[in-house]
Scaffold this motif. Structure first.
Motif, mmCIF file in Angstrom:
data_model
loop_
_atom_site.group_PDB
_atom_site.id
_atom_site.type_symbol
_atom_site.label_atom_id
_atom_site.label_comp_id
_atom_site.label_asym_id
_atom_site.label_seq_id
_atom_site.Cartn_x
_atom_site.Cartn_y
_atom_site.Cartn_z
ATOM 1 N N GLN A 39 18.939 65.477 7.821
ATOM 2 C CA GLN A 39 18.388 66.139 9.003
ATOM 3 C C GLN A 39 19.297 66.016 10.225
ATOM 4 N N ALA A 40 20.507 65.519 10.040
ATOM 5 C CA ALA A 40 21.416 65.305 11.162
ATOM 6 C C ALA A 40 21.810 66.622 11.852
ATOM 7 N N LYS A 41 22.077 67.657 11.067
ATOM 8 C CA LYS A 41 22.480 68.946 11.631
ATOM 9 C C LYS A 41 21.358 69.541 12.490
ATOM 10 N N GLU A 42 20.125 69.436 12.003
ATOM 11 C CA GLU A 42 18.966 69.940 12.748
ATOM 12 C C GLU A 42 18.780 69.161 14.055
#
Length: 63
Positions: A39-42
């Motif tokens: 979920q890092a990109k989000e």
């Protein structure tokens, strides 16, 4: 992994760089190492939106 000392005797993940620039190789980390970047990109997009900046995601590596 139920025994907290089990991980203490295992092999450390591969690192990149030396000295103060040493860091774990993200491509070598797994969920077993406690690494979950799904979920890092989000999250980065949300933080950029809150700051009023355009999101500039890092290019994805092809495997």
């Amino acid at each position: 992994m139920n025994d907290p000392f089990e991980k203490a005797v295992s092999v450390a993940p591969k690192t990149l760089g030396q000295g103060c620039l040493s860091r774990y190789d993200i491509d070598e980390l797994s969920a077993e190492d406690g690494a979950d970047f799904s979920q890092a990109k989000e999250l980065l997009g949300e933080l950029h939106a809150q700051a009023g900046q355009p999101a500039h995601p890092a290019p994805e590596k092809s495997r």
